[in-house]
Write a protein that holds these residues in place. Sequence first.
Motif, PDB file in Angstrom:
ATOM      1  N   GLU A  35       0.825  -1.204   0.000  1.00  0.00           N
ATOM      2  CA  GLU A  35       0.000   0.000   0.000  1.00  0.00           C
ATOM      3  C   GLU A  35       0.863   1.260   0.000  1.00  0.00           C
ATOM      4  O   GLU A  35       0.542   2.241  -0.677  1.00  0.00           O
ATOM      5  N   ASN A  36       1.957   1.232   0.737  1.00  0.00           N
ATOM      6  CA  ASN A  36       2.843   2.399   0.756  1.00  0.00           C
ATOM      7  C   ASN A  36       3.461   2.638  -0.611  1.00  0.00           C
ATOM      8  O   ASN A  36       3.524   3.780  -1.090  1.00  0.00           O
ATOM      9  N   ARG A  37       3.902   1.572  -1.270  1.00  0.00           N
ATOM     10  CA  ARG A  37       4.517   1.745  -2.587  1.00  0.00           C
ATOM     11  C   ARG A  37       3.499   2.219  -3.620  1.00  0.00           C
ATOM     12  O   ARG A  37       3.814   3.074  -4.459  1.00  0.00           O
ATOM     13  N   LEU A  38       2.303   1.681  -3.577  1.00  0.00           N
ATOM     14  CA  LEU A  38       1.285   2.126  -4.532  1.00  0.00           C
ATOM     15  C   LEU A  38       0.895   3.579  -4.276  1.00  0.00           C
ATOM     16  O   LEU A  38       0.665   4.354  -5.213  1.00  0.00           O
ATOM     17  N   ARG A  39       0.840   3.956  -3.018  1.00  0.00           N
ATOM     18  CA  ARG A  39       0.440   5.320  -2.688  1.00  0.00           C
ATOM     19  C   ARG A  39       1.508   6.339  -3.064  1.00  0.00           C
ATOM     20  O   ARG A  39       1.189   7.507  -3.332  1.00  0.00           O
ATOM     21  N   THR A  40       2.764   5.910  -3.099  1.00  0.00           N
ATOM     22  CA  THR A  40       3.839   6.839  -3.461  1.00  0.00           C
ATOM     23  C   THR A  40       4.199   6.756  -4.940  1.00  0.00           C
ATOM     24  O   THR A  40       5.128   7.442  -5.378  1.00  0.00           O
ATOM     25  N   HIS A  41       3.487   5.939  -5.704  1.00  0.00           N
ATOM     26  CA  HIS A  41       3.687   5.885  -7.153  1.00  0.00           C
ATOM     27  C   HIS A  41       3.297   7.235  -7.772  1.00  0.00           C
ATOM     28  O   HIS A  41       2.446   7.962  -7.236  1.00  0.00           O
ATOM     29  N   TRP A  43       1.443   8.112 -10.276  1.00  0.00           N
ATOM     30  CA  TRP A  43       0.020   8.330 -10.572  1.00  0.00           C
ATOM     31  C   TRP A  43      -0.756   8.600  -9.295  1.00  0.00           C
ATOM     32  O   TRP A  43      -1.586   9.509  -9.241  1.00  0.00           O
ATOM     33  N   SER A  44      -0.479   7.841  -8.245  1.00  0.00           N
ATOM     34  CA  SER A  44      -1.184   8.035  -6.978  1.00  0.00           C
ATOM     35  C   SER A  44      -0.871   9.403  -6.382  1.00  0.00           C
ATOM     36  O   SER A  44      -1.768  10.087  -5.868  1.00  0.00           O
ATOM     37  N   ARG A  45       0.392   9.791  -6.422  1.00  0.00           N
ATOM     38  CA  ARG A  45       0.754  11.093  -5.849  1.00  0.00           C
ATOM     39  C   ARG A  45      -0.016  12.224  -6.518  1.00  0.00           C
ATOM     40  O   ARG A  45      -0.380  13.210  -5.872  1.00  0.00           O
ATOM     41  N   ALA A  46      -0.282  12.074  -7.799  1.00  0.00           N
ATOM     42  CA  ALA A  46      -0.977  13.132  -8.535  1.00  0.00           C
ATOM     43  C   ALA A  46      -2.494  13.049  -8.401  1.00  0.00           C
ATOM     44  O   ALA A  46      -3.167  14.086  -8.383  1.00  0.00           O
ATOM     45  N   GLU A  47      -3.042  11.840  -8.308  1.00  0.00           N
ATOM     46  CA  GLU A  47      -4.485  11.684  -8.509  1.00  0.00           C
ATOM     47  C   GLU A  47      -5.243  11.023  -7.360  1.00  0.00           C
ATOM     48  O   GLU A  47      -6.470  11.001  -7.370  1.00  0.00           O
ATOM     49  N   LEU A  48      -4.563  10.454  -6.367  1.00  0.00           N
ATOM     50  CA  LEU A  48      -5.238   9.683  -5.321  1.00  0.00           C
ATOM     51  C   LEU A  48      -5.690  10.560  -4.154  1.00  0.00           C
ATOM     52  O   LEU A  48      -4.948  11.427  -3.690  1.00  0.00           O
ATOM     53  N   LYS A  49      -6.921  10.269  -3.679  1.00  0.00           N
ATOM     54  CA  LYS A  49      -7.418  10.821  -2.420  1.00  0.00           C
ATOM     55  C   LYS A  49      -8.142   9.701  -1.673  1.00  0.00           C
ATOM     56  O   LYS A  49      -8.779   8.849  -2.289  1.00  0.00           O
ATOM     57  N   MET A  50      -8.023   9.702  -0.343  1.00  0.00           N
ATOM     58  CA  MET A  50      -8.801   8.785   0.478  1.00  0.00           C
ATOM     59  C   MET A  50      -9.863   9.580   1.218  1.00  0.00           C
ATOM     60  O   MET A  50      -9.592  10.660   1.748  1.00  0.00           O
ATOM     61  N   LEU A  61     -16.598   5.366   9.891  1.00  0.00           N
ATOM     62  CA  LEU A  61     -17.681   4.415   9.642  1.00  0.00           C
ATOM     63  C   LEU A  61     -17.477   3.657   8.338  1.00  0.00           C
ATOM     64  O   LEU A  61     -17.903   2.506   8.215  1.00  0.00           O
ATOM     65  N   ALA A  62     -16.849   4.283   7.363  1.00  0.00           N
ATOM     66  CA  ALA A  62     -16.574   3.661   6.058  1.00  0.00           C
ATOM     67  C   ALA A  62     -15.520   4.509   5.354  1.00  0.00           C
ATOM     68  O   ALA A  62     -15.288   5.670   5.731  1.00  0.00           O
ATOM     69  N   SER A  63     -14.886   3.931   4.345  1.00  0.00           N
ATOM     70  CA  SER A  63     -13.839   4.652   3.635  1.00  0.00           C
ATOM     71  C   SER A  63     -13.773   4.209   2.187  1.00  0.00           C
ATOM     72  O   SER A  63     -14.294   3.148   1.816  1.00  0.00           O
ATOM     73  N   CYS A  64     -13.119   5.013   1.358  1.00  0.00           N
ATOM     74  CA  CYS A  64     -12.856   4.653  -0.033  1.00  0.00           C
ATOM     75  C   CYS A  64     -11.747   5.551  -0.564  1.00  0.00           C
ATOM     76  O   CYS A  64     -11.314   6.498   0.109  1.00  0.00           O
ATOM     77  N   GLU A  65     -11.297   5.245  -1.756  1.00  0.00           N
ATOM     78  CA  GLU A  65     -10.296   6.052  -2.443  1.00  0.00           C
ATOM     79  C   GLU A  65     -10.855   6.511  -3.779  1.00  0.00           C
ATOM     80  O   GLU A  65     -11.712   5.843  -4.358  1.00  0.00           O
ATOM     81  N   THR A  66     -10.351   7.630  -4.271  1.00  0.00           N
ATOM     82  CA  THR A  66     -10.667   8.070  -5.629  1.00  0.00           C
ATOM     83  C   THR A  66      -9.377   8.392  -6.372  1.00  0.00           C
ATOM     84  O   THR A  66      -8.413   8.887  -5.781  1.00  0.00           O
ATOM     85  N   TYR A  67      -9.389   8.079  -7.665  1.00  0.00           N
ATOM     86  CA  TYR A  67      -8.300   8.434  -8.574  1.00  0.00           C
ATOM     87  C   TYR A  67      -8.898   9.221  -9.737  1.00  0.00           C
ATOM     88  O   TYR A  67      -9.782   8.712 -10.441  1.00  0.00           O
TER      89      TYR A  67
END
Length: 318
Positions: A35-41, A43-50, A61-67
């Motif tokens: 998860e750490n490696r994917l989050r620091t990729h 694409w993730s650095r530019a487009e990921l939010k949790m 209560l619940a969670s998700c990610e968006t790219y």
Amino acid sequence: MRLVLANAEEQVSRDAVTYSAWGSPLTREGYLQRENRLRTHAWSRAELKMWLLCEAPGEVLASCETYRTDSFLRAPDGTLSAGDSYAIASVFTEERLRGRGYATKLMDLLAAELERASPRVHSAILFSDVGAPLYQRSGYRETPAWDWRFSPEPGEPSALVDRLLQDTDVGATLARMRRPDAPFFYWPTAEQVDWHIERERIYAELMPRPRPEANGAIAGDSTALWYMMGRTGTLMVLMLDARTAEQAAALLGTARRVAHRAGLSKVVLWEEPATAPLVAKVTGGTRELRDGSLPMIRPLRPGLPSPELTPIPRALWV
């Protein structure tokens, strides 16, 4: 209840909670590394939010990610209008909190947030492993989901094609691929495709197992990109731009040979309308209704074409 954007510490904390859902066959430590490696990729650095659904501070209560991903709307005259769409991943509610509608509330609040996120917003897309009804309640509609499966076969991969492709070739390869002739479609960036290949690198190191000798191939005007799903021992075709049945057969035959030499159990291609008639002529394939990863789309603006008309290659999955 309110929607909260997670900070870096909250993201790592959530990883420890979601291991039970998505960690196997990695150890807990290996999953946290993944998860750490994917989050620091890139694409993730530019487009990921949790995103966190919270009722009180610190109570998730619940969670998700968006790219964020690029999407294109085609006008009647054929011109393309670029826009922003959002791929939703890792929707999770702890077992003790399930059955209370928290995932639906999360999806509803998130859709409202995404509608405000960009003046050129198009849609949200997700890949359901729990069927359609949960997300239908939040305005998502499923698209057709069929797989073509091929068994690995022995042979020299390079003998069937003009060139084998490596992970360093992704950008140039995407540039030569035709974009879909569809009223609405998504198109990945090179970083987005490499995010999948990064998963291959991670599992090759953590399991460990050898990486395939190629990440795609070129046959005439046709092109394919693929990666190894180390968790399942699958060579997954990310994108296939096949111009003829013969070239489709050459590319898929090469994928089967690459899979065999890497010790993988199967080759899987997500069916798309443009290439389905060509793939159907390739011998040795089996067409199956997909089990999981059901693509579902929610329009975030009026006038978006029906989801059934939207091609969904595996490169879009998150």
